[in-house]
Every structure is written in C-alpha cells, then in structure tokens.
Design an enzyme around this catalytic site. Structure first.
Site, PDB file in Angstrom:
ATOM      1  N   VAL A 185     -21.979 -40.666  27.493  1.00 34.37           N
ATOM      2  CA  VAL A 185     -21.219 -40.081  26.391  1.00 34.37           C
ATOM      3  C   VAL A 185     -21.859 -38.728  26.096  1.00 34.37           C
ATOM      4  O   VAL A 185     -23.085 -38.610  26.070  1.00 34.37           O
ATOM      5  CB  VAL A 185     -21.250 -40.966  25.130  1.00 34.37           C
ATOM      6  CG1 VAL A 185     -20.412 -40.363  24.016  1.00 34.37           C
ATOM      7  CG2 VAL A 185     -20.778 -42.377  25.455  1.00 34.37           C
ATOM      8  N   SER A 188     -15.174 -35.809  30.828  1.00 35.38           N
ATOM      9  CA  SER A 188     -15.390 -34.932  31.983  1.00 35.38           C
ATOM     10  C   SER A 188     -15.792 -35.788  33.178  1.00 35.38           C
ATOM     11  O   SER A 188     -16.491 -36.799  33.035  1.00 35.38           O
ATOM     12  CB  SER A 188     -16.458 -33.872  31.696  1.00 35.38           C
ATOM     13  OG  SER A 188     -17.727 -34.455  31.508  1.00 35.38           O
ATOM     14  N   VAL A 207     -19.759 -39.423  34.553  1.00 34.19           N
ATOM     15  CA  VAL A 207     -18.625 -39.620  33.642  1.00 34.19           C
ATOM     16  C   VAL A 207     -19.157 -39.435  32.226  1.00 34.19           C
ATOM     17  O   VAL A 207     -20.081 -40.139  31.808  1.00 34.19           O
ATOM     18  CB  VAL A 207     -18.003 -41.019  33.806  1.00 34.19           C
ATOM     19  CG1 VAL A 207     -16.864 -41.214  32.814  1.00 34.19           C
ATOM     20  CG2 VAL A 207     -17.540 -41.227  35.237  1.00 34.19           C
ATOM     21  N   GLU A 208     -18.573 -38.490  31.488  1.00 32.21           N
ATOM     22  CA  GLU A 208     -19.011 -38.197  30.121  1.00 32.21           C
ATOM     23  C   GLU A 208     -17.810 -38.282  29.183  1.00 32.21           C
ATOM     24  O   GLU A 208     -16.988 -37.372  29.116  1.00 32.21           O
ATOM     25  CB  GLU A 208     -19.620 -36.796  30.038  1.00 32.21           C
ATOM     26  CG  GLU A 208     -20.924 -36.620  30.785  1.00 32.21           C
ATOM     27  CD  GLU A 208     -22.152 -36.894  29.936  1.00 32.21           C
ATOM     28  OE1 GLU A 208     -21.990 -37.322  28.765  1.00 32.21           O
ATOM     29  OE2 GLU A 208     -23.266 -36.673  30.440  1.00 32.21           O
ATOM     30  N   THR A 209     -17.684 -39.410  28.474  1.00 32.20           N
ATOM     31  CA  THR A 209     -16.670 -39.449  27.419  1.00 32.20           C
ATOM     32  C   THR A 209     -17.165 -38.634  26.226  1.00 32.20           C
ATOM     33  O   THR A 209     -18.358 -38.338  26.104  1.00 32.20           O
ATOM     34  CB  THR A 209     -16.370 -40.896  26.993  1.00 32.20           C
ATOM     35  OG1 THR A 209     -17.598 -41.538  26.612  1.00 32.20           O
ATOM     36  CG2 THR A 209     -15.704 -41.670  28.109  1.00 32.20           C
TER      37      THR A 209
END
Length: 590
Positions: free
Chosen positions: A207, A218, A294-296
């Site tokens: 995150v 992203s 993966v970056e929420t």
C-alpha cells in the site's frame, strides 16, 4: 476462452466483490467484519491448515522458516496439476507464481485478498481452471513479527483496517530493503523458498504512502526497463494485461509509482525509475524472472483496497495460466544468455532521461499554503472536488552506470571466503573453493581513488560509495579463495553483489569497510625525516611536490596530506589500503 471467462468473472466481482466461503473455516476476519478488520497471525496458521484439510489434493501448508520471535513462516502451495512440490513442478516444467503479502505488515491488503483469490481459484473446477496450469506459492504474511506488533495508528496515513501490524520486523529490519544484502532471518528463509521453487513471477503486495488523488493502484514490473532485452517484452505484456484488466473493472491503475518528483508538490509531476536490488522489483529481474510491485492507494478504504488487490491477483493468475509456459521458456533462454555475459557491458543502475511525456493525472483540487506549525509550504487536498492535473512523467529509463562483466569471474580471497560464500549461497549463486594457491597471476584489481562513508547508519550498516576503476595487476592469491564464475544464469546478480560501485553490492553496504580504513601510519616527525630523504634522493619527486603545492591550494594547506604524499612512497605504506578485496579474472582458474 480462458481470458474471456476470467474477465467475465472479474467484472462480476467488481459489482459483488467476493464469493462467500461454503466452509466457514475458510472465511477471514476481514470478510466477517465487512472488511473493517484484519485477523491476527493465528488466523493465518488456522487458515493454512484449513485450506489443506478442505483441499488435500490441491493444497499443501508448509513452514519455510521461523522468525526471530519464534513464529512459523507459512506458505500455501496450491495447484490442480498434482505438482505440490518444487521437484514435481520443475519436472513438469510448470510455471510457479509466488505471491507475497505483508512484507510491510501494516500494508496488509495482500493477506486478506490473497486468501479470497485462492479460495475462488480452488472452487473453480472448470476445465479452464487457472490452477491447472501453474503452481501458486502464497505467503500471506512475510513480516510476521511486525504483523503481531498490532496497533490502531500504525499507519496514520492509511484508511483501514481498524488495526494493523508494523512496517519493520522484530529486529527493526525493513524487509523491502533486504533482498540483496539478506541480513534478516526472514529474508534468508524467503530466499531459500525462492531458490527451491524458482518462481517465474514474484508478486509483492503493498500500500502506498503519499498524496491524495483518484488513482487507486500502480503496477510496476521488471524486466521492462532493465536486464534481458528479449525478456522485457514479456514483462511489458504481463504489466499491460493486468493494467487492462483492472481498468475494465473501474480501477485507475498506472505503470509507475505515484510519488511526486518534488515531495508534496503535485505540479512537479513524476519520475520513474528502476529500483536497486534491495527492493523486490529490483532484485528478481537480475535472476531473469518477473518482479511485480503492486501498490494500492493508502487513502482508499480497506474494502476498496482489498477488492483491487484481489482483482490484481486474479488477473495475474489468469496471465500466468494463459502465457506462463511461453514466458517460462523465454526466461530459461534468458538464463542461457546471462551465462554468456562475460566481457559484455552490463548496466548496474538506470536513470530517467530528461525526456518527458504529458499525463492527465486524476487528482483533487488542492492549495499550498505556509504552515504556522512546520513553517513549510504544505499541500491540502479537497477530496470532494476531483481535478485533472496536467503534469509530466519522465519514464524514458536508460542505463546510467554500466560495467563490463569479467571475462571469467570474480575471486574472493580466503580471508573473506567464509562469509562471502555464505552470502552467495543464500542467493543460490554458484562458486567453488580453490584448493591451491595462485602465484604471480594477472588479475584485475579495483583501487578506490575516493571513498565516501554515509554519516548515518541505514539498516544497521554504514553505506560506502567508491570511486575508482579496475586495472590489470600481478598478484598472489592464497589457497582457499573462492572463484565465482560469470558463466551462470545469475550473472547479473553476481555483478550486483560483487561490483564495488553497484548500489547494493556487498561493498556498498559496508561489508568491506575495513579495507578502506587506514590502519598503519607513520608518526609525523618520522614522516618529516622520510620526506627530506626522498626529496634529496629524487629531484623528479621534488619537482612533483613543488608543482602540487602550486596547483592544489587545499593540499598546500593540509599538513597531513603533505606528509602522506611522501608516506605513500615509502616501503612501509600499506599497499592494500583502498584495495577492494575482491578481484576479477579473465581466465577460469585451475
């Protein structure tokens, strides 16, 4: 047909987020709380056993290490192929997908999303089940001791869950700075798991921190900008397919980390980069495998973030099922190409060029005013007023520091062989011990012309930056030295660890700092006499000294530097001072 079926399922999920567990033992605290809470690690232990019990032919719950506080590090191995061991997966040449949650245990979306996606994949008994064509290795929580440092405000700039874990481990290591140096016991256990399974893709679920805007995730993949040229096309295909799937479900994904060029200034735009191998996405492309970050977005609420992470996992699994066989063959070809890198230029770092492209970035209206608290110019966002920010991104990434690979490999003297050998083994790098001494052999040595030690420690190390170059030199090398061949699949990783100027090399992390500290010295009054003797005996030296006094004012004003000028020319001078204690060879020894 597979892709259409998966997309149909994903679109359904975007409207009705998750299927319910037929077996209550397979549901999570997150589900039962409406995604307001996340469970403690006892839940992971229980779920790991429950999944294996519910699906004995498709799931194995395995412990791959212990944390410093004594907790079991667990992975769930899932496949409908019957290959539930690394040996079976390799024998059948099945692509392995490793998905990891909770490396920063406050950013815990991946744990809850991963259990949901796994359960749905196991419930799918169709002929096109994604688990027929791959082996999934799911690590719900990597930083387990940090996970159990539970608190309500561990992530003050994140919306939900109500409580979460801590960023660093029980030993205060940030695991996403540890892939190359591998100090933490947890990382050493993870690398053993990676060496055993050799995953085609390693998915690291996070995150963000940072500003407020509408974009919600992203997706970054390497190799796309770095490493093997042919394999970059596959990395780009994986990234773009996942971004496409997420976009069709209403997400607003982007292929770069959404951190401003100038901190807290949205108008400054963005600069992309290739992470060094302390990070997961900077590490795995050096092994010729995919690394995905993966970056929420931290300001989306927890139900939204879990849904997006779940959709990302489902998309990745579909991509590996559809293309994993071809991508694995290409990765194996990249292994062969890497083993032939001897003598060729290899990029150790990358930088964005000055070339920019416009981005219509979906942000919010904001103001920038002077703060009477901090005294700094501060940004405040109005989330009720979406706004397009017409900014630029610099994402034309080019090699910055490149070094020719050694023709044959590296030589590590016996004095450092034990600890360097252990480090190489942790990464699965091949080497051998030389039983006999090498006398008067031509080698390449690196002597530092300038050293810069960081003033503050980082991750328990004092980092070091070196300037210098490799030069040919005749030296002796005692028995017990290590030979690390460049002719191996992990050649780029070998260089990342052993090239002294690489950003995450063993030298950069201060593991050889002793070599760059002066240990022996000449008393000033002795050096005075030595200097006068040298000046009297060597007119050329006298002229050189006089010229340096005239040309270098700093030298002229520095008594210690003036005396060292002569001490360096005395037989007592330590010729190993500033000599990097790893050498390169153009010939395979023995």
């Amino acid at each position: 047909m597979l892709r259409s079926a998966v997309l149909s399922a994903l679109l359904t999920l975007s409207a009705t987020p998750f299927t319910h567990a037929a077996d209550p033992a397979l549901s999570t605290v997150a589900e039962r709380s409406g995604f307001q809470k996340t469970g403690r690690y006892e839940e992971v232990i229980a779920l790991c056993a429950a999944f294996q019990k519910a699906y004995p032919k498709q799931v194995r719950c395995t412990e791959f290490g212990r944390t410093p506080e004594g907790r079991p590090m667990l992975a769930l191995i899932a496949s409908r192929s019957g290959a539930l061991t690394a040996e079976a997966a390799h024998k059948r040449n099945l692509p392995v997908l490793l998905i990891q949650g909770g490396i920063h245990a406050g950013e815990i979306d991946g744990k809850d999303a991963g259990f949901l996606a796994l359960r749905e994949a196991l419930q799918d008994t169709s002929a096109n089940s994604v688990l027929d064509k791959q082996v999934l290795v799911f690590v719900p929580v990597f930083n387990i001791d940090g996970h159990e440092r539970f608190g309500r405000w561990n992530r003050p700039n994140q919306r939900g869950p109500e409580e979460m874990g801590w960023r660093t481990t029980g030993q205060n290591f940030n695991l996403n700075r540890d892939y190359a140096k591998a100090d933490a016991p947890e990382m050493q256990a993870m690398l053993q798991l990676v060496n055993r399974w050799d995953p085609l893709a390693y998915i690291d679920l996070h995150v963000t921190d940072g500003a407020k805007f509408e974009h919600d995730v992203s997706i970054q993949v390497e190799p796309v900008h770095a490493s093997d040229l042919a394999q970059r096309k596959d990395g780009e295909a994986l990234r773009d397919a996942v971004i496409s799937d997420l976009s069709k479900q209403g997400s607003l994904p982007l292929p770069f980390y959404m951190s401003f060029k100038v901190d807290d200034d949205p108008s400054s735009g963005f600069v992309d980069g290739v992470s060094p191998p302390r990070f997961s996405t900077g590490y795995f492309h050096l092994r010729n495998r995919f690394g995905m970050l993966v970056e929420t977005h931290s300001w989306k609420d927890y139900p939204t973030r879990v849904r997006i992470t779940h959709n990302t996992i489902v998309s990745i699994m579909a991509q590996i099922a559809a293309h994993g066989d071809a991508w694995l063959k290409n990765a194996q070809q990249a292994d062969l190409r890497a083993a032939r890198l001897g003598g060729q230029p290899v990029a150790l770092t990358y930088e964005a060029s000055e070339k920019t492209r416009p981005v219509a970035f979906r942000g919010y209206e904001y103001t920038r005013t002077q703060s009477d608290i901090s005294g700094a110019l501060m940004t405040r966002y109005d989330e009720s007023k979406p706004q397009i920010w017409n900014v630029t991104v610099r994402d034309d990434l080019q090699p910055d520091l490149s070094v020719n690979a050694p023709q044959a490999g590296y030589l590590v003297p016996a004095a450092h062989a034990a600890w360097v050998g252990q480090k190489l083994q942790q990464h699965g790098i091949a080497f051998r011990v030389l039983p006999a001494a090498l006398n008067r052999v031509t080698l390449e040595t690196f002597r530092a012309t300038k050293t810069a030690f960081d003033a503050q420690p980082m991750e328990s190390h004092q980092l070091l930056k070196l300037q210098g170059a490799w030069h040919s030199e005749t030296r002796d090398l005692g028995a017990g030295a290590l030979f690390v061949p460049i002719a191996q699949a992990k050649a780029r990783l070998v260089m990342a660890l052993l090239e002294p100027q690489a950003p995450d090399s063993l030298a950069a992390w201060g593991r050889f700092n002793n070599a760059f500290e002066k240990k022996e010295y000449m008393e000033a009054y002795v050096a005075e006499d030595v200097a006068r003797e040298q000046l009297a005996a060597d007119p050329a030296l006298a002229a050189e000294f006089k010229q340096k006094l005239a040309d270098d004012p700093a030298f002229a004003k520095d008594p210690a530097a003036r005396l060292e000028f002569f001490a360096r020319r005395h037989s007592s001078w330590d010729e190993r001072f500033n000599l990097y204690p790893v050498m390169r060879t153009a010939v395979v020894p023995g």
